[in-house]
Design a protein around this motif. Structure first.
Motif, mmCIF file in Angstrom:
data_model
loop_
_atom_site.group_PDB
_atom_site.id
_atom_site.type_symbol
_atom_site.label_atom_id
_atom_site.label_comp_id
_atom_site.label_asym_id
_atom_site.label_seq_id
_atom_site.Cartn_x
_atom_site.Cartn_y
_atom_site.Cartn_z
ATOM 1 N N TRP A 49 0.844 -1.187 0.000
ATOM 2 C CA TRP A 49 0.000 0.000 0.000
ATOM 3 C C TRP A 49 0.883 1.242 0.000
ATOM 4 O O TRP A 49 1.721 1.413 0.878
ATOM 5 C CB TRP A 49 -0.914 -0.002 1.235
ATOM 6 C CG TRP A 49 -1.862 -1.163 1.238
ATOM 7 C CD1 TRP A 49 -1.552 -2.482 1.404
ATOM 8 C CD2 TRP A 49 -3.281 -1.106 1.036
ATOM 9 N NE1 TRP A 49 -2.686 -3.251 1.337
ATOM 10 C CE2 TRP A 49 -3.770 -2.436 1.111
ATOM 11 C CE3 TRP A 49 -4.181 -0.055 0.827
ATOM 12 C CZ2 TRP A 49 -5.110 -2.745 0.952
ATOM 13 C CZ3 TRP A 49 -5.531 -0.359 0.685
ATOM 14 C CH2 TRP A 49 -5.986 -1.692 0.743
ATOM 15 N N GLN A 80 -4.434 6.500 -3.101
ATOM 16 C CA GLN A 80 -4.013 5.249 -2.489
ATOM 17 C C GLN A 80 -3.749 4.224 -3.582
ATOM 18 O O GLN A 80 -4.653 3.879 -4.354
ATOM 19 C CB GLN A 80 -5.083 4.730 -1.541
ATOM 20 C CG GLN A 80 -4.742 3.418 -0.849
ATOM 21 C CD GLN A 80 -3.597 3.578 0.140
ATOM 22 O OE1 GLN A 80 -3.751 4.180 1.184
ATOM 23 N NE2 GLN A 80 -2.438 3.024 -0.205
ATOM 24 N N THR A 81 -2.522 3.747 -3.660
ATOM 25 C CA THR A 81 -2.163 2.734 -4.650
ATOM 26 C C THR A 81 -1.936 1.407 -3.941
ATOM 27 O O THR A 81 -1.267 1.350 -2.907
ATOM 28 C CB THR A 81 -0.886 3.142 -5.410
ATOM 29 O OG1 THR A 81 -1.151 4.353 -6.121
ATOM 30 C CG2 THR A 81 -0.472 2.061 -6.394
ATOM 31 N N TYR A 110 -7.997 3.320 -11.098
ATOM 32 C CA TYR A 110 -7.072 3.026 -12.186
ATOM 33 C C TYR A 110 -6.499 1.626 -11.990
ATOM 34 O O TYR A 110 -6.165 1.233 -10.869
ATOM 35 C CB TYR A 110 -5.924 4.027 -12.206
ATOM 36 C CG TYR A 110 -6.323 5.439 -12.538
ATOM 37 C CD1 TYR A 110 -6.090 5.963 -13.816
ATOM 38 C CD2 TYR A 110 -6.926 6.262 -11.591
ATOM 39 C CE1 TYR A 110 -6.455 7.270 -14.126
ATOM 40 C CE2 TYR A 110 -7.302 7.565 -11.892
ATOM 41 C CZ TYR A 110 -7.059 8.059 -13.165
ATOM 42 O OH TYR A 110 -7.430 9.350 -13.476
ATOM 43 N N ARG A 148 -4.945 2.047 -8.394
ATOM 44 C CA ARG A 148 -4.854 3.353 -7.723
ATOM 45 C C ARG A 148 -6.249 3.931 -7.548
ATOM 46 O O ARG A 148 -7.027 3.998 -8.498
ATOM 47 C CB ARG A 148 -3.989 4.335 -8.512
ATOM 48 C CG ARG A 148 -3.824 5.695 -7.813
ATOM 49 C CD ARG A 148 -2.736 6.535 -8.465
ATOM 50 N NE ARG A 148 -3.112 7.019 -9.776
ATOM 51 C CZ ARG A 148 -3.692 8.205 -10.010
ATOM 52 N NH1 ARG A 148 -3.986 9.009 -8.991
ATOM 53 N NH2 ARG A 148 -3.974 8.581 -11.230
ATOM 54 N N ALA A 150 -8.098 7.328 -6.712
ATOM 55 C CA ALA A 150 -7.796 8.758 -6.745
ATOM 56 C C ALA A 150 -9.081 9.566 -6.571
ATOM 57 O O ALA A 150 -10.190 9.055 -6.752
ATOM 58 C CB ALA A 150 -7.119 9.132 -8.059
#
Length: 249
Positions: A49, A80-81, A110, A148, A150
């Motif tokens: 994370w 947050q990816t 994404y 991701r 966003a």
């Protein structure tokens, strides 16, 4: 009938929904001060994370938190990816308006750098809005994948992530049914729709997606090539997730 179907759905598909992991941030360190920063940690099922241009907010902030520690992300290229090294099925999380400005926000998701989904706008109107929205999207990738989450418009709070294994269906996908969603649940060659449907998906009972698309009220979807048997059709109608079981004859 709606309540009966919902109960049936939970019972019938709970074995299909193979839980793989969850993250609610409650065990994570909160961000000092009011600045935006980066943070990295390891999570369930080998996930990584990476938070960029965000902060971990302690429980009890009425303008931000959802439950316990909550992640706040700003609009832009951050967010947050999550890296899923073993793939991911359906990704679920909750979100709400952050802070009190009247700017309309959206959540964008994404996958490997390409946007695959965007929520309807929310957060319009000044003042705190405690409404919590549930998000669910079937990614269904068995390869390593980077997701991701966003924000656009202004700050958004996100929390209570969970995800299933690749090829499995989440129980959350079957909680709502619209009686006008599908007009013929016994299908020969075409499914007939009684509503405009976005993000349409047709699943086998083992969780494989066999059809996707968007359809209009009164239109049909040709499924002549599908084998006889039961399928689940899901989609978004009037910004609400819906689902219906059909029998292909």
């Amino acid at each position: 009938m709606k309540k009966i179907y919902s109960l049936f759905a939970v019972v019938a598909f709970s074995t299909v929904a193979l839980a793989q992991g969850a993250e609610n941030f409650d065990s994570r360190s909160t961000t000092s001060g009011t600045g935006y920063t980066t943070a990295t940690f390891s999570g369930d099922a080998g996930t990584t994370w990476d938070l960029a241009d965000g902060r971990m907010v302690a429980a009890g902030n009425a303008d931000i938190t959802i439950s316990g520690v909550t992640t706040l992300i700003r609009q832009g290229a951050g967010g947050q990816t999550i890296t899923f090294p073993n793939g991911v099925g359906t990704l679920n999380f909750q979100y709400r308006k952050g802070f009190t400005s009247g700017t309309t926000r959206t959540i964008q998701v994404y996958v490997d750098g390409a946007m695959v989904n965007e929520t309807p706008g929310f957060g319009t109107g000044t003042g705190s809005q405690p409404t919590v929205y549930d998000y669910s999207y079937a990614i269904n990738s068995s390869a390593s994948v980077v997701v991701r989450v966003a924000a656009t418009g202004a700050q958004v709070s996100i929390d209570n992530f969970s995800w299933t294994a690749p090829g499995s269906l989440a129980v959350a996908d079957f909680k709502k049914v619209n009686p006008n969603f599908i007009k013929n649940t016994l299908v020969k060659n075409e499914i007939v729709f009684g509503s405009d449907v976005k993000d349409l998906k047709v699943y086998t009972l083992s969780g494989a997606i066999v059809k996707t698309g968007d359809v209009k009220n009164g239109s049909t979807l040709n499924v002549a090539e599908l084998a006889k048997g039961n399928y689940i059709v899901t989609g978004i109608v009037n910004n609400e997730p819906v689902s219906q079981k059909i029998l292909k004859d």
